[in-house]
Design an enzyme around this catalytic site. Structure first.
Site, mmCIF file in Angstrom:
data_model
loop_
_atom_site.group_PDB
_atom_site.id
_atom_site.type_symbol
_atom_site.label_atom_id
_atom_site.label_comp_id
_atom_site.label_asym_id
_atom_site.label_seq_id
_atom_site.Cartn_x
_atom_site.Cartn_y
_atom_site.Cartn_z
ATOM 1 N N LYS A 73 45.140 29.254 43.534
ATOM 2 C CA LYS A 73 44.092 28.344 43.078
ATOM 3 C C LYS A 73 44.198 27.046 43.871
ATOM 4 O O LYS A 73 45.312 26.544 44.105
ATOM 5 C CB LYS A 73 44.275 28.079 41.579
ATOM 6 C CG LYS A 73 43.130 27.305 40.925
ATOM 7 C CD LYS A 73 43.398 27.124 39.428
ATOM 8 C CE LYS A 73 42.247 26.465 38.706
ATOM 9 N NZ LYS A 73 42.528 26.302 37.265
ATOM 10 N N SER A 148 38.565 27.683 34.551
ATOM 11 C CA SER A 148 38.315 27.140 35.870
ATOM 12 C C SER A 148 38.924 27.950 37.016
ATOM 13 O O SER A 148 38.509 27.791 38.155
ATOM 14 C CB SER A 148 38.869 25.713 35.951
ATOM 15 O OG SER A 148 40.277 25.722 35.799
ATOM 16 N N SER A 172 41.959 28.247 31.225
ATOM 17 C CA SER A 172 41.479 28.436 32.598
ATOM 18 C C SER A 172 42.068 29.627 33.345
ATOM 19 O O SER A 172 41.596 29.961 34.425
ATOM 20 C CB SER A 172 41.735 27.165 33.418
ATOM 21 O OG SER A 172 40.763 26.205 33.106
#
Lengths: 483, 482
Positions: A73, A148, A172
C-alpha cells in the site's frame, strides 16, 4: 497448498527462477492494470535491483518469502521508491528509509513488486479518494473495491500479486478484502511495527496482510509481527508459530454473534449469504452464541472524533516547507502554508483535518475528544467482557455489497456508515480477519472474525478450517476478456 | 507603591548524548547546518518517537534536587502549531501530567534567603533554528529564511515558577542560582549565550490595593543582564501606563536588545490555541519508587548549602564562599586542597584572590583549567615556609597554570628561592638608597610613604625574592642612620 509453498517447491526443483516468477506477475499487472488501476507505482528498475538482490541470496527455509512478490500500500515507506499516499502533496516523495515491515519482508527474501492505490492518506472506504484516480473492483468494473487499501486487495483478487500489505485504521484492510473476495487481517494494535507507515490516526493504525489462502497469510504475518524498538507502541510480545495452529480442530469453540452487528443496516443479500457461512461453522463443531455489545452503536462517532483529531495533527507536517508539494508563488509564510496545503490535499483529507482541528480546539476538547476517549474505553471493556464468554466474535465485514463508483462519494455520512462493523475492532485494539464467505450476483461477501488481544493464531486457525469447507481461493474474476 | 509580580519559564537543554526522540547527536554547537539530523527529527512521514530515558532521568534528578513531587504516572502531549522550525507541525511536550510538580529554589538576596516556589517541570523537545536573510532579525522582516534542524529534538526541560519574584534583581539572582544548581547537578550546561538556557518572564504590577495586575509575557531574553533590564523596562512601562490611568494589555512582548525596550509581539486575541492532546505514539511513563531512589543517590549538595557550610563551619567570608561555590568544579577543588592543607582561610585567600585574578586576566572559567590540588597547595606551602615570597608564589602559580610545570622545579630552575643572605640584602639596600637621593630626602622630610617606592626598588633588584617585611626593616634601619 499455499501459493508461497507452491512457488518455493518450483524453486527447489529448479523448474522456475525468481525472475520468471516476477515476470509472470508483471504480466498479470500489465493485463489487469488498464482495467482496475490497483497500482500507483510499478518501477521496473527498482524491481530489477530487487531481483538481483534476491538472486544473490541462497534459498533456505529461513527465507520464508524468498522470491515472493509483495504489493505494498502506498502509505508504507519504501526506500528509493516513490511513496505518495495517493496525495498530490507527496506526489514526488521518495522516502529516505524503509518501513520496518519492508525491512523485514526484504530480509526474508520478498520482492516489492509495486505500490498500490488507496484513498488519500488512507481516508476513505472506496479508494475513490485517490488523487491519481480510483481503483475498480475486478468482479464488476463499475463498482468500488472498498478502501482504503483497495489497491492491495485488488492486486490479490486479480492475481497481480500473491501477497500484499495494507493498513487498517477503521476497516481499511478487512472491508476491501470483503469487497474483492480475498483474506485480510488487521492485527492486534502493537503486534506489527508502525515505523514507516504514514500516520493517519496513530492510536488506530495497524499494518496487516492480504492473501488468497490462510497459509500464505500466516507466513507473511509471521514475518512482519513482533516487537520493534523503533515503535514505542509496539508490544514486547513474541508471536507463536502461526503455521502450527493451521489444521487443528475448532470443535467446541464458542463464537459470539453480537445482535447489534447483525441487525441494523445489514443488507438482506449479505445476511442471506452469511447464513450458509454460519452453517459451515456449525458443521465445524463451533457453538454459536448470541451476545450483546451495547456500546458498539457509539463506535462510529467515537471513531470519527479520535481518528480526525489525530489526523489533524499527523498531517500538519505536510506544510510545504521541508518536503512535498509547495506552491512557490507565495510571498509570506501563512499564505505559503494555506495555499500549499489547500492545493496539496484532497477534499476528504481537508474535511477530516478540519473536523479534527475543531474537536481538539479550546472549549471543545472535553466535549469531543476527551469524551470520545472515554467511550472508547467502554467499547474496549465491552469486548473484554464478551471474550470472557466466547472465544471469538463474528459479524459481516461490511453491511453492504460492493457499491457503484460515485454512489456514495458525495455523501460522507453514507460513506462513513460502511465501516460501522469494522471500526469497533480498531477502537478496541483487537485483531480481526475478513474471510471470503460467498458471492451474491458475482459480488464477494466477507465474514469477519474478531478475537481478543494477540489471538491471531486462533483467527488463522478458524479461517483455515472455514476456508477448507468454503474455498474461493481458486475463483478469479473474469470481467476482463481473455484473462 | 506598585509591587512587581514576576514568574519565570526557564528552558534548559539537558546534557544527553542523543536527542529526545532519536539517536542523533546533541553536539550541535559547531556542526554545519542540517548535519545532525535523521528522518525522525526532520519529521519525515512515517517516523515515530522513542523517548530518551536519560533525559527523563536528568529531569527527575533536577526535580528531586528542587524538592518537587515526581508524578508516578506521566505522559507526553502534542502541542500543535505551524512554524518552519518545527517540522512535524507539533512539538512533543507535556501538558496536564508533567513529570514533576511543586518544589522550590532557595537563593540569597542581599544576604537573606529567598524562596521561589515552582509550579512544574516538564520535558519537551527543542525546535530547529531559523536564519533570517535580509532586513531585520525576524521572519516577517526577512527576505527569506533558512532552516537548520540540528537543534531540533534536543531534550528541553521547562521549569515554571510561581509568581513569587518581586524585583528584576531577584529574577536575575534566581536564574543565576538555578543555573548554578543545574551545573552542580550536571544536567545542563546552562550557557545562556549559547541558548542552552533560555528564559521567558511573566510580569505584572500589583497596585496599592493588593490587586493583581494584568500581565505581559516577555520573550527573547538572552542573558542575565537582559533579564534584569527587560524587567526593569517592562515594570516601568506598566507603572507609567497605570499612573496615566491607562490599562496594561495582556500580550506577549519581545525584548529588543538593541533598543533596550519591549515591543508587542502578539496580543491575547492572536494567542495560539495549541490543541494539546495526548501523544498517541508514546505510551504513558510510569516512574517506579526504585528508580527514584537510584536517582536520589546521584544528587550532590547544592551550591547554597555548600556556601553556607563554608561560611558557618570554616568561617569564610560570604564573598569568599560565594566565589568558591560559584562553580561546582571550583568547590570540589577547594575540598581537595583542604584535605592537603588545613588552613581554610589562607587557602580561600589564594583561590579567591590569586587564582581568580589569573582566570579574569585569561578570561577563563575554572572548569577550563587543569589544575592539580597537590601542586597548588605546594605553592602556598612554599610561601608559608618562606621558601619563596608571596609575589614569587603568585608568579609561580601563573607559570604553573600556563605551562603545567611542577612549581618546585620552576623555583629551582629559575632560582626564585627567597634571599635570606642579610649582607647581600643590606648591600642592595645601600645601593638603592644611594641611587635615589631625591626619595631619601623626601622620606627624611617626613614623607614616610616614600618607603614603599624604595621597597619596590629593592624588590626589583632581587626579582621579588626578598621578604617584604625584612626589606622594609632594613631600609628603615639604613635610612634612620642618615
Amino acid at each position: 497448498m499455499g501459493i508461497i509453498k507452491e512457488i518455493h517447491n518450483l524453486y527447489l526443483k529448479k523448474e522456475i527462477t525468481v525472475r520468471e516468477v516476477i515476470e509472470k506477475y508483471l504480466k498479470n499487472i500489465e493485463n489487469w492494470e488498464p482495467h482496475v488501476h490497483a497500482f500507483l507505482t510499478v518501477n521496473l528498475d527498482y524491481i530489477e535491483r530487487e531481483i538481483k538482490r534476491v538472486e544473490g541470496l541462497k534459498f533456505n527455509e529461513d527465507l520464508t518469502l524468498y522470491g515472493i512478490p509483495v504489493a505494498i500500500k502506498d502509505n508504507i515507506l519504501t526506500e528509493g521508491l516513490l511513496t505518495t499516499c495517493a496525495s498530490k502533496i507527496l506526489a514526488n516523495f521518495i522516502p529516505p528509509y524503509d518501513a520496518e515491515v519492508i525491512r523485514r519482508l526484504k530480509e526474508k527474501g520478498a520482492i516489492i513488486i509495486g505500490k498500490t492505490n488507496l484513498d488519500e492518506f488512507a481516508m476513505g472506504s472506496s479508494t475513490e479518494n485517490s488523487a491519481f484516480g480510483p481503483t475498480k473492483n475486478p468482479w464488476d468494473l463499475e463498482r468500488v473495491p472498498g478502501g482504503s487499501s483497495g489497491g492491495s486487495a485488488v492486486a490479490i483478487a486479480t492475481g497481480e500479486s500473491p501477497l500484499a500489505l495494507g493498513s487498517d485504521t477503521g476497516g481499511s484492510i478487512r472491508q476491501p478484502a470483503s469487497f474483492t473476495g480475498v483474506i485480510g487481517l488487521k492485527p492486534t494494535y502493537g503486534l506489527v511495527s508502525r515505523y514507516g507507515l504514514v500516520a493517519f490516526a496513530s492510536s488506530l493504525d495497524q499494518i496487516g496482510p492480504f492473501a488468497r489462502k490462510v497459509e500464505d497469510l500466516a507466513i507473511i504475518l509471521q514475518v512482519i509481527a513482533g516487537y520493534d524498538p523503533k515503535d514505542s507502541t509496539s508490544l514486547p510480545y513474541s508471536p507463536p508459530n502461526y503455521l502450527d495452529s493451521l489444521g487443528k480442530s475448532v470443535k467446541g469453540w464458542k463464537i459470539g454473534i453480537p445482535k447489534e452487528m447483525w441487525e441494523r443496516g445489514v443488507e438482506d443479500s449479505v445476511l442471506e449469504v452469511l447464513d450458509s457461512a454460519l452453517k459451515v461453522l456449525r458443521d465445524l463443531g463451533v457453538e454459536l452464541i448470541e451476545i450483546s455489545l451495547p456500546t458498539v452503536e457509539y463506535a462510529l462517532p467515537t471513531y470519527y472524533l479520535i481518528a480526525t483529531s489525530e489526523a489533524s495533527s499527523n498531517l500538519a507536517r505536510y506544510d510545504g516547507i521541508h518536503y512535498g508539494y509547495r506552491n512557490k508563488n507565495q510571498k509570506d509564510l501563512i499564505s505559503l502554508y494555506k495555499v500549499s496545503r489547500g492545493e496539496g490535499f484532497g477534499s476528504e483529507v481537508k474535511r477530516r483535518i478540519i473536523l479534527g482541528t475543531y474537536a481538539l480546539s479550546a472549549g471543545y476538547y472535553d466535549a469531543y475528544y476527551l469524551k470520545a476517549t472515554k467511550v472508547r474505553t467502554l467499547i474496549r471493556q465491552d469486548f473484554e467482557s464478551a471474550f470472557r464468554k466466547v472465544d471469538l466474535i463474528i459479524s459481516p465485514t461490511s453491511p453492504v455489497l460492493p457499491f457503484r463508483l460515485g454512489e456514495r462519494i458525495e455523501d460522507p455520512l453514507k460513506m462513513y456508515l460502511i465501516d460501522i462493523l469494522t471500526i469497533p475492532v480498531n477502537l478496541a485494539g483487537i485483531p480481526a480477519i475478513s474471510v471470503p464467505a460467498g458471492f451474491k450476483d458475482n459480488l464477494p461477501i466477507g465474514l469477519q472474525f474478531m478475537g481478543p488481544f494477540f489471538s491471531e493464531d486462533k483467527l488463522l486457525q478458524i479461517s483455515y478450517a472455514f476456508q477448507k469447507l468454503m474455498d474461493f481461493s481458486e475463483k478469479y474474476p473474469n470481467t476482463v476478456e481473455g484473462l | 507603591m506598585y509591587l512587581p509580580v514576576i514568574g519565570l519559564e526557564v528552558h534548559a537543554q539537558l546534557l544527553t548524548k542523543s536527542k529526545m526522540f532519536c539517536s542523533c547527536s546533541t553536539d550541535h554547537e559547531n556542526a554545519p547546518p542540517n548535519t545532525l539530523v535523521c528522518p525522525i527529527c526532520m519529521g519525515m512521514p512515517g517516523v515515530l518517537p522513542v523517548p530518551n530515558k536519560k533525559a527523563i532521568e536528568l529531569l527527575i534528578k533536577t526535580a528531586l534536587a528542587l524538592n518537587c513531587e515526581i508524578s508516578p504516572f506521566s505522559k507526553f502531549d502534542r502541542k500543535n502549531y505551524f512554524y518552519p522550525d518545527l517540522p512535524k507541525g507539533y512539538q512533543i511536550s507535556q501538558y496536564d501530567l508533567p513529570l514533576a510538580r511543586g518544589g522550590y529554589v532557595e537563593f540569597e538576596v542581599d544576604s537573606e534567603i529567598k524562596r521561589v516556589r515552582l509550579k512544574r517541570i516538564h520535558l519537551e523537545e527543542d525546535t530547529g533554528k531559523l536564519l533570517h536573510v535580509g532586513e531585520g532579525d525576524r521572519l516577517a522582516e526577512a527576505e527569506y529564511s533558512l532552516v537548520d534542524l540540528n537543534r531540533c529534538g534536543i531534550p528541553l526541560m521547562e521549569i515554571v515558577t510561581e509568581p513569587d519574584i518581586h524585583s528584576p534583581k531577584e529574577a536575575r539572582l534566581f536564574l543565576q542560582e538555578l543555573r548554578k544548581i543545574l551545573r552542580y547537578l550536571e544536567v545542563s550546561s546552562g550557557d545562556m549565550e549559547k541558548g542552552s538556557l533560555r528564559c521567558d518572564a511573566n510580569v505584572s504590577v500589583m497596585t496599592e490595593k493588593g490587586i493583581l495586575g494584568i500581565r505581559t509575557e516577555i520573550k527573547n531574553v538572552n542573558s542575565f543582564y537582559s533579564l534584569e533590564k527587560a524587567l526593569e523596562y517592562e515594570i516601568e512601562r506598566q507603572i507609567n501606563l497605570l499612573k496615566e490611568g491607562k490599562e496594561v494589555i495582556q500580550e506577549t512582548r519581545h525584548w529588543d536588545e538593541k533598543k533596550q525596550i519591549t515591543v508587542t509581539l502578539r496580543g491575547k486575541e492572536e494567542a495560539e490555541d495549541y490543541r494539546y492532546f495526548p501523544e498517541p505514539d508514546i505510551p504513558p511513563i510510569i516512574i517506579s519508587k526504585e528508580i527514584l531512589e537510584e536517582i536520589k543517590k546521584t544528587i550532590p549538595p547544592l551550591p547554597l548549602q555548600r556556601k553556607l557550610l563554608l561560611q558557618n563551619t570554616l568561617f569564610l567570608s560570604p564573598i569568599e564562599s560565594e566565589i568558591i561555590t560559584s562553580e561546582k568544579e571550583l568547590c570540589e577543588f577547594f575540598d581537595e586542597c583542604l584535605k592537603l592543607y588545613n588552613n581554610p582561610k589562607n587557602l580561600s585567600n589564594w583561590i579567591t584572590v590569586e587564582l581568580m585574578s589569573y582566570l579574569n586576566d585569561q578570561k577563563l572559567n575554572f572548569r577550563d583549567l587543569n589544575i592539580e590540588p597537590k601542586r597548588f597547595v605546594k605553592i602556598i606551602e612554599m610561601v608559608d615556609k618562606n621558601e619563596i615570597t608571596r609575589p614569587v608564589g603568585k608568579e609561580i602559580l601563573r607559570k604553573y597554570l600556563d605551562t603545567k610545570e611542577d612549581p618546585e622545579k620552576i623555583v629551582e630552575k629559575e632560582g626564585l628561592k627567597t634571599v635570606s643572605d642579610l649582607d647581600f640584602l643590606k648591600e642592595i639596600v645601600k645601593r638603592v638608597i644611594d641611587g635615589n637621593e631625591r626619595a631619601v630626602l623626601d622620606y627624611l622630610k617626613g614623607k614616610k610613604n616614600v618607603i614603599n617606592f624604595l621597597v619596590g626598588q629593592v624588590m626589583k633588584e632581587t626579582k621579588g625574592r626578598a621578604s617584604l617585611d625584612l626589606v622594609k626593616n632594613l631600609l628603615e634601619e639604613e635610612l634612620n642612620k642618615r
